[in-house]
Scaffold this motif. Structure first.
Motif, short mmCIF file in Angstrom:
data_model
loop_
_atom_site.label_atom_id
_atom_site.label_comp_id
_atom_site.label_asym_id
_atom_site.label_seq_id
_atom_site.Cartn_x
_atom_site.Cartn_y
_atom_site.Cartn_z
N ALA A 83 0.82 -1.22 0.00
CA ALA A 83 0.00 0.00 0.00
C ALA A 83 0.85 1.27 0.00
O ALA A 83 0.48 2.28 -0.61
CB ALA A 83 -0.94 0.00 1.21
N CYS A 84 2.00 1.22 0.65
CA CYS A 84 2.84 2.42 0.76
C CYS A 84 3.51 2.78 -0.56
O CYS A 84 3.95 3.93 -0.75
CB CYS A 84 3.90 2.22 1.85
SG CYS A 84 3.20 2.07 3.51
N VAL A 85 3.66 1.81 -1.46
CA VAL A 85 4.29 2.09 -2.76
C VAL A 85 3.27 1.90 -3.89
O VAL A 85 3.63 1.68 -5.04
CB VAL A 85 5.52 1.18 -2.99
CG1 VAL A 85 6.66 1.59 -2.07
CG2 VAL A 85 5.17 -0.28 -2.78
N ASP A 86 1.97 2.01 -3.54
CA ASP A 86 0.87 1.98 -4.52
C ASP A 86 0.86 0.69 -5.35
O ASP A 86 0.67 0.73 -6.57
CB ASP A 86 0.94 3.20 -5.45
CG ASP A 86 0.77 4.50 -4.68
OD1 ASP A 86 -0.01 4.50 -3.71
OD2 ASP A 86 1.43 5.49 -5.04
N LEU A 87 1.07 -0.43 -4.72
CA LEU A 87 1.01 -1.72 -5.40
C LEU A 87 -0.13 -2.56 -4.84
O LEU A 87 -0.43 -2.49 -3.65
CB LEU A 87 2.33 -2.50 -5.23
CG LEU A 87 3.57 -1.95 -5.94
CD1 LEU A 87 4.77 -2.81 -5.59
CD2 LEU A 87 3.37 -1.91 -7.44
N THR A 88 -0.76 -3.31 -5.71
CA THR A 88 -1.77 -4.28 -5.28
C THR A 88 -1.32 -5.70 -5.59
O THR A 88 -1.74 -6.65 -4.94
CB THR A 88 -3.11 -3.99 -5.96
OG1 THR A 88 -2.92 -3.99 -7.38
CG2 THR A 88 -3.67 -2.65 -5.51
N CYS A 138 12.41 0.82 -5.36
CA CYS A 138 11.60 1.69 -4.51
C CYS A 138 11.70 3.14 -4.98
O CYS A 138 12.62 3.49 -5.73
CB CYS A 138 12.04 1.56 -3.05
SG CYS A 138 13.65 2.34 -2.70
#
Length: 230
Positions: free
Chosen positions: A205-210, A219
């Motif tokens: 969630a912190c690096v906009d990944l699902t 990163c």
């Protein structure tokens, strides 16, 4: 030894005594101001003996103020030691509880050897070497799972906790932190393919990944560093 259930009453009593000492000090300071004003107003008409006597009254009032202040400091130290004693006792109880829980989990794992072998198949050394080769974090190689020494069912329970629930939990000062958010590991995490990355692991969630991206992944910080070098 009094139990922790008596702590609120003891704290309330100590704080009440400290307030009373504060009030006594304020009353004595008002008395000193009055004595000083009286001395200044009539000092010219006083005999030497009267001046000495008046100054002694002021000095005595100051000594009383100091006594009240010393008593308040001593009471504060006693209150701190009392709270610290209970904290150390709770820490000891928590350590015993964790040791008992670990023993129960290890006993459960011994019975469930198949699941155990899957969870313990990869060591911490394997994790570091695989991250250096650009391997992605999966459910088996996230930092949280590697740190768990309990059974597989316990690990699955921990990882199923919602991130917001994890962030609301008290943080163990010895628990390693990761990601841009500087929080402990939870849920799915991904490893940066830069071998010199100072953070290494990131929450999805912190690096906009699902989902895990294909190919190498860097990163945001390492991406910026790579752009600067170009």
């Amino acid at each position: 030894v009094a139990g922790i259930e008596n702590l609120p009453c003891e704290l309330q009593r100590n704080f009440q005594l400290m307030r009373e000492l504060d009030q006594r000090t304020e009353d004595k300071k008002a008395e000193i101001d009055s004595l000083a004003a009286e001395y200044i107003e009539s000092v010219k008409n006083m005999l030497p003996e009267e001046r000495v006597e008046h100054l002694k009254k002021i000095q005595s009032a100051y000594s009383k103020c100091k006594e009240y202040s010393d008593d308040k400091v001593q009471l504060a130290m006693q209150t701190y030691e009392m709270v610290d004693k209970h904290i150390r006792r709770l820490d000891a109880d928590l350590a015993r509880f964790e040791a008992d829980l670990k023993d129960k989990l290890e006993g459960s794992d011994f019975e469930n050897s198949g699941s155990r072998s899957l969870k313990k198949g990869r060591s911490q050394k394997d994790k570091r070497s695989s991250r250096g080769r650009g391997r992605r974090a999966s459910e088996e190689d996230t930092p949280k799972k590697k740190k768990l020494k309990g059974g597989s069912e316990f690990a699955d329970t921990i990882l199923s906790v919602h991130p917001s629930d994890v962030l609301d939990m008290p943080v163990d000062p010895n628990e390693p932190t990761y990601c841009l958010c500087h929080q402990v590991s939870y849920g799915e995490m991904i490893g940066c393919d830069n071998p010199d990355c100072p953070i290494e692991w990131f929450h999805f969630a912190c690096v906009d990944l699902t989902t895990k991206p294909k190919g190498k992944w860097f990163c945001p910080r390492c991406v910026q560093e790579r752009k600067k070098k170009k």
